[in-house]
Motif scaffolding. Structure first.
Motif, mmCIF file in Angstrom:
data_model
loop_
_atom_site.group_PDB
_atom_site.id
_atom_site.type_symbol
_atom_site.label_atom_id
_atom_site.label_comp_id
_atom_site.label_asym_id
_atom_site.label_seq_id
_atom_site.Cartn_x
_atom_site.Cartn_y
_atom_site.Cartn_z
ATOM 1 N N TYR A 1 -6.229 17.037 -4.530
ATOM 2 C CA TYR A 1 -7.612 17.405 -4.823
ATOM 3 C C TYR A 1 -8.140 18.428 -3.819
ATOM 4 O O TYR A 1 -8.950 19.283 -4.170
ATOM 5 N N ARG B 1 -20.491 9.606 -8.359
ATOM 6 C CA ARG B 1 -20.656 10.131 -9.710
ATOM 7 C C ARG B 1 -22.088 10.621 -9.937
ATOM 8 O O ARG B 1 -22.304 11.670 -10.558
ATOM 9 N N LYS C 1 -11.197 19.061 -11.775
ATOM 10 C CA LYS C 1 -11.924 18.270 -12.765
ATOM 11 C C LYS C 1 -12.164 16.867 -12.227
ATOM 12 O O LYS C 1 -11.414 16.371 -11.388
ATOM 13 N N ALA C 2 -13.197 16.243 -12.742
ATOM 14 C CA ALA C 2 -13.514 14.879 -12.326
ATOM 15 C C ALA C 2 -12.420 13.924 -12.791
ATOM 16 O O ALA C 2 -11.924 14.024 -13.913
ATOM 17 N N ALA C 3 -12.044 13.011 -11.908
ATOM 18 C CA ALA C 3 -11.028 12.011 -12.243
ATOM 19 C C ALA C 3 -11.573 11.058 -13.301
ATOM 20 O O ALA C 3 -12.783 10.920 -13.492
ATOM 21 N N TYR D 1 -14.949 16.850 -5.810
ATOM 22 C CA TYR D 1 -13.892 16.408 -4.886
ATOM 23 C C TYR D 1 -14.225 15.026 -4.314
ATOM 24 O O TYR D 1 -13.369 14.131 -4.279
ATOM 25 N N ASN E 1 -13.687 12.334 -6.863
ATOM 26 C CA ASN E 1 -12.259 12.067 -7.058
ATOM 27 C C ASN E 1 -11.679 11.261 -5.900
ATOM 28 O O ASN E 1 -10.845 10.372 -6.098
#
Length: 297
Positions: free
Chosen positions: A80, A227, A170-172, A280, A283
């Motif tokens: 990441y 988030r 991208k977001a996990a 980041y 993630n």
């Protein structure tokens, strides 16, 4: 005459076929001699498999659950980091170009005795340019450090231009909205032996199961926090991007104020970085949750 004509035609056809074959062979030979290899794009899943193979070569196959989770976390973290710093570096360099153009335009206007452009404005723009140069240096350093560590874990050279990670950042994946919903969908979560094996030995509460519940729920809460911050940062970044585009357009038309342009550039650059860093951080929070709980992808 007919015989001679046919004979000449046959010779011409054979000669054409010979030339064509020769050119085909040369073209194929050229491809063999001078191939153009395409970049290898590595996914996080592919990186993890490579790390496990590398660990096996180094005789680390006897990893226990806790050590495996820690190794996965370091793999994900550096993966990441490469994505984040690479994309942030590209954005910073793009913003630096805007500052370069703004400084050049302001200095030109000042030389032409434009009363709206002062040395103060030029100096302020140059300070913004210097800030972007510092940011570029920081992202290059962070990118190179992550490449070194992930490269060592995978036994690959990430400084090779043909070795790349997936782009963009991208977001996990993390679909749970609350701890209660998670437990409802995973009723055996608190009784799985592999989860209890994740305990780090601190046993602060005198009960391994209680220790695990506390640490896993704390990690879950950090994911929810990250988030929320990520969603907020995305909204702010989108608004500032529109503002910068408007100020830049006005300035090009001679309608804008250089100070407003400077402020929009700097705010946009700052919040682009904040937006990427928020992804980041989210993630990493998800990766830490997986490390604590042993729920590896």
């Amino acid at each position: 005459m007919i015989f001679l004509f046919c004979k000449k035609s046959l010779i011409f056809c054979c000669f054409s076929l010979l030339i064509g074959s020769f050119l085909t062979v040369r073209a194929e030979s050229a491809q063999i001699i001078d191939p153009k290899p395409s970049p290898t794009t590595i996914s996080l899943d592919g990186a993890w498999k490579s790390v496990l193979r590398s660990a096996e070569k180094r005789q680390l196959t006897a990893l226990n659950i806790k050590e495996t989770s820690s190794l996965w976390f370091e793999t994900a973290k550096n993966y990441y980091r490469i994505q984040w710093h690479k994309e942030a570096l590209e954005k910073a360099e793009e913003t630096k170009k805007h500052f370069d153009q703004a400084v050049a335009k302001a200095e030109s206007s000042y030389d032409d005795d434009d009363e709206n452009v002062t040395q103060f404005i030029i100096t302020k723009l140059k300070l913004g340019l210097a800030k972007m140069k510092d940011e570029i240096a920081e992202h290059k350093s962070g990118l190179d450090q992550a490449k070194v560590e992930l490269g060592a874990l995978m036994d690959k050279d990430f400084f090779d231009p043909l070795v790349k990670v997936e782009n963009p950042l991208k977001a996990a994946s993390f679909s749970y909205q609350s701890w209660e919903v998670f437990l409802e969908k995973n009723p055996n979560f608190l009784s799985e032996e592999k989860n209890l094996a994740q305990n780090d030995g601190s046993n602060l509460f005198g009960d391994l199961k209680l220790e695990f519940i506390v640490r896993s729920r704390q990690a879950f809460i950090r994911v929810l926090e990250a988030r929320k911050k990520m969603k907020t940062a995305r909204k702010v970044s989108k608004s500032l991007r529109a503002l910068m585009a408007m100020e830049s357009s006005n300035y090009d038309l001679g309608l804008g104020n250089p100070v407003d342009l400077f402020d929009s550039f700097l705010a946009h650059a700052r919040h682009i970085n904040v937006s990427l860093e928020s992804i980041y951080n989210f993630n990493i929070a998800v990766a830490e949750w997986r490390k604590v709980t042993g729920r590896l992808p």
